[in-house]
Design an enzyme around this catalytic site. Sequence first.
Site, PDB file in Angstrom:
ATOM      1  N   GLU A 297      -0.476  -9.671 -14.194  1.00 49.48           N
ATOM      2  CA  GLU A 297       0.859  -9.644 -13.554  1.00 49.48           C
ATOM      3  C   GLU A 297       0.942  -8.714 -12.504  1.00 49.48           C
ATOM      4  O   GLU A 297       1.650  -8.885 -11.300  1.00 49.48           O
ATOM      5  CB  GLU A 297       1.966  -9.415 -14.510  1.00 49.48           C
ATOM      6  CG  GLU A 297       2.277 -10.465 -15.520  1.00 49.48           C
ATOM      7  CD  GLU A 297       2.939  -9.912 -16.720  1.00 49.48           C
ATOM      8  OE1 GLU A 297       4.333 -10.221 -16.747  1.00 49.48           O
ATOM      9  OE2 GLU A 297       2.733  -9.363 -17.766  1.00 49.48           O
TER      10      GLU A 297
ATOM     11  N   SER B 242       4.171  -4.375 -26.123  1.00 47.18           N
ATOM     12  CA  SER B 242       5.505  -4.045 -25.883  1.00 47.18           C
ATOM     13  C   SER B 242       5.992  -2.972 -26.642  1.00 47.18           C
ATOM     14  O   SER B 242       5.519  -2.774 -27.590  1.00 47.18           O
ATOM     15  CB  SER B 242       6.237  -5.392 -26.309  1.00 47.18           C
ATOM     16  OG  SER B 242       7.553  -5.011 -26.559  1.00 47.18           O
TER      17      SER B 242
ATOM     18  N   GLN C 279       0.283   5.824  15.240  1.00 46.90           N
ATOM     19  CA  GLN C 279       0.133   6.574  14.297  1.00 46.90           C
ATOM     20  C   GLN C 279       0.448   6.153  12.830  1.00 46.90           C
ATOM     21  O   GLN C 279      -0.329   6.247  11.722  1.00 46.90           O
ATOM     22  CB  GLN C 279       0.466   8.007  14.317  1.00 46.90           C
ATOM     23  CG  GLN C 279       0.467   9.096  13.369  1.00 46.90           C
ATOM     24  CD  GLN C 279       0.822  10.468  13.526  1.00 46.90           C
ATOM     25  OE1 GLN C 279       0.184  10.946  14.652  1.00 46.90           O
ATOM     26  NE2 GLN C 279       2.055  10.997  13.050  1.00 46.90           N
TER      27      GLN C 279
ATOM     28  N   TYR D 167      -2.100   3.545  24.447  1.00 46.69           N
ATOM     29  CA  TYR D 167      -1.762   4.388  23.054  1.00 46.69           C
ATOM     30  C   TYR D 167      -0.130   4.505  23.315  1.00 46.69           C
ATOM     31  O   TYR D 167       0.200   5.053  24.211  1.00 46.69           O
ATOM     32  CB  TYR D 167      -2.709   5.350  23.022  1.00 46.69           C
ATOM     33  CG  TYR D 167      -2.210   6.250  21.830  1.00 46.69           C
ATOM     34  CD1 TYR D 167      -2.719   5.852  20.461  1.00 46.69           C
ATOM     35  CD2 TYR D 167      -1.129   7.209  21.714  1.00 46.69           C
ATOM     36  CE1 TYR D 167      -2.435   6.337  19.392  1.00 46.69           C
ATOM     37  CE2 TYR D 167      -1.029   7.998  20.791  1.00 46.69           C
ATOM     38  CZ  TYR D 167      -1.383   7.429  19.504  1.00 46.69           C
ATOM     39  OH  TYR D 167      -1.033   8.025  18.282  1.00 46.69           O
TER      40      TYR D 167
ATOM     41  N   LYS E 103       3.905  -8.414 -29.296  1.00 47.02           N
ATOM     42  CA  LYS E 103       3.277  -8.918 -27.804  1.00 47.02           C
ATOM     43  C   LYS E 103       2.087  -8.433 -27.416  1.00 47.02           C
ATOM     44  O   LYS E 103       1.502  -7.397 -27.878  1.00 47.02           O
ATOM     45  CB  LYS E 103       4.341  -8.349 -26.846  1.00 47.02           C
ATOM     46  CG  LYS E 103       5.724  -9.091 -27.088  1.00 47.02           C
ATOM     47  CD  LYS E 103       5.462 -10.475 -26.718  1.00 47.02           C
ATOM     48  CE  LYS E 103       5.412 -10.694 -25.041  1.00 47.02           C
ATOM     49  NZ  LYS E 103       6.815 -10.475 -24.455  1.00 47.02           N
TER      50      LYS E 103
ATOM     51  N   HIS F  23       1.117 -30.401  -9.132  1.00 52.31           N
ATOM     52  CA  HIS F  23       2.353 -30.139  -9.542  1.00 52.31           C
ATOM     53  C   HIS F  23       2.441 -29.565 -10.991  1.00 52.31           C
ATOM     54  O   HIS F  23       3.725 -29.591 -11.394  1.00 52.31           O
ATOM     55  CB  HIS F  23       2.936 -31.556  -9.434  1.00 52.31           C
ATOM     56  CG  HIS F  23       2.650 -32.182  -8.312  1.00 52.31           C
ATOM     57  ND1 HIS F  23       3.390 -32.071  -7.196  1.00 52.31           N
ATOM     58  CD2 HIS F  23       1.835 -33.269  -8.032  1.00 52.31           C
ATOM     59  CE1 HIS F  23       2.843 -33.205  -6.316  1.00 52.31           C
ATOM     60  NE2 HIS F  23       1.912 -33.684  -6.684  1.00 52.31           N
TER      61      HIS F  23
HETATM   62  N1  ARG Z   1      -2.457  11.313  14.873  1.00 50.29           N
HETATM   63  C1  ARG Z   1      -2.637  10.391  16.067  1.00 50.29           C
HETATM   64  C2  ARG Z   1      -2.490   8.775  15.609  1.00 50.29           C
HETATM   65  O1  ARG Z   1      -2.821   8.880  14.490  1.00 50.29           O
HETATM   66  C3  ARG Z   1      -3.604  10.717  17.047  1.00 50.29           C
HETATM   67  C4  ARG Z   1      -3.573  10.330  18.342  1.00 50.29           C
HETATM   68  C5  ARG Z   1      -2.622  11.113  18.830  1.00 50.29           C
HETATM   69  N2  ARG Z   1      -2.606  11.171  20.330  1.00 50.29           N
HETATM   70  C6  ARG Z   1      -1.578  11.566  21.223  1.00 50.29           C
HETATM   71  N3  ARG Z   1      -1.827  11.464  22.496  1.00 50.29           N
HETATM   72  N4  ARG Z   1      -0.572  12.244  20.623  1.00 50.29           N
HETATM   73  O2  ARG Z   1      -2.286   8.101  16.494  1.00 50.29           O
END
Ligand code: ARG
Length: 465
Positions: free
Chosen positions: A295, A282, A327, A322, A288, A161
Site C-alpha cells: 500500500e 492491526s 536551488q 541561472y 488482520k 477490466h
Molecule cells: N545554492 C545554489 C543552488 O543550489 C548554488 C548556486 C548559487 N548561485 C548564485 N549565483 N547564487 O542553486
Amino acid sequence: MAGSRQKSWQARFSQAADKLTEGFVESLSFDRRLWKYDIAGSIAHAEMLAEVGLIGKADCAKVRRGLTAIGEEIVAGRFKWDAACEDIHMAIEAALIERIGEPGKRLHTARSRNDQVALDLRLYTRDAIDLDVCPLLRDLQAALLASAEKYADAIMPAYTHMQRAQPVTVGAYLLAYVEEFHRDRQRFADARKRVNVCPLGSGALAGSTLPIDRQAVARKLGFAEVSRNSIDGTGDRDFITEFLAAAAICAGHLSRLAEDWILYASTEFQFIRIADAFCTGSSMMPQKRNPDVLELVRGKTGRVFGALVGMMTLTKGLPQAYNRDLQEDKIHLFSGHDTLRDSLRIAAAVVRNTTFNIDRLRVATQFGFLDATVLAEYLVGKQVPFRQAHQIVGRLVAACEKAGCELRDLKLAAFQAACDRIERDVYDYLGAGNVVARYRSEGSGGPRATRKQIEYWKRILDVKD
Ligand code: ARG
C-alpha cells in the site's frame, strides 16, 4: 555581520544579510548531501587549473589534500558544518581556505557556483542512475524472473477490466512486469546520455576569459562530452526533469504491481501469500494481516509524481540561464530519488517473499468462461467467420449462465444445436488447461511462450541457472 563568517560575495554590500534572509536563502541544510560530488568536481577543476598554469602545482596539491581531508572528516561525521554558510559549495570552500589559506582562495578561478552546482547535480544524478536505480530495477526484474520460472506452468485467470478474461501462466503474468521494468531501465539509460555532459567552465553563464581546459575536466570526471553553450550549461535542468519523468513512470509501474498484489492477497482472491515479515497487523482487529508495504509502495507514487510536477513547475517560465529558483531542484531530485530507491528495494524483497497459491489459482480458472475465446477460435478453425463465431459462443455463454454451468459442461447436442460445425473434439479445447496449452502466437500467455521469454530474460539479465 549576521553570520559568523564573512560571506564570499559580501564586499559590495553595506548591510549584512538579515537573519530572515539568511535562513530563507540557505540550502546547506539539504544540499550537503552533494558534498562528495562538490569535492570531486573541485579536485578536477584544481588539477586542470594547474595543468594550464592558472595555479601552481604545489597549490594544487594543497587543494587536493585539503579537500580530501574535508571529505574524510565528513565521512567520519567529524566535519563541523558552518550554518553561516549559504550552501555546500561555500561551506567546503570556506573550510578549505580556513585549512590551507591562500591556495584555497585560488580554487574558484574561472568558476561560478552556477556551473559548480550544475556539475554536482549531474554527478549526483549519474550516480543515482548507475548505483541505485538501474541495479535495483535489475534486481527487481531478477526476482520477478525467478518467480516466473517457478510458476512457468501454473495457470491463473488473467483480467481485463478487472473481469476474468483468459487463462495465462503465472509466469507470463509476472514477465509482463519484467517488461515494464525493462523499459524503465532503458529510459534511465537514455536519460543518462543527457546527464553525462560536463557543464563546468560555463562560469556564471558566459564562460571565462581565462585559458581553461574544459575537456580535461570532463575527462577526469568521466563525462562523455562538455556542454556546447555556456548559457544553457548553467540554466539547463532538463536532465533532472528527465530523471524524474523516468522515475514517475517507474513508480507508476510499481503501483500497478502493488495494486494487483494487494487484491491478490485478499481473502476474496487468495491468489498469493506475502510472507509475514512483509505484512503488518492491526492495532484493533487481531485477525488482520495487512499488505501495508505494498500500500505504501502504491501511496509513495504520489511523492515521485509530485517531484516531477514540482520540477516542471520550477523550470516553467524561468528566464534564461541561472535563477535562484533552481536551488529548489534538489528538493525534488532527492525526494524522487529516495522514494523510488526505497520502493524498488522493498518491492524486490516482497516479490522474493511471496508465494502463489497454485491450487486456488487453478480452481479460479475453472469458472468465468475463460475458454470462451478459444471456443470462438475453434469455430474459426471450422471455417466459421469470427464475427459469427463470437455470436454463437456469446449465446452459448448466456445459456450456460442461465443453467449455472460452464461451457465444458454442455452436451455435444447442445453445442451442435448452436452450430453444426462443432464436433466431439471441442472438448479438447475447453477448460483452462487445454486453452493455455493451445496458445501458439508469439508472446502468448501459454507455457511454451513463457519458457521462451524466461530464456530470453535470463540472457538479458545475465541470470545463471
Ligand atoms: N545554492 C545554489 C543552488 O543550489 C548554488 C548556486 C548559487 N548561485 C548564485 N549565483 N547564487 O542553486
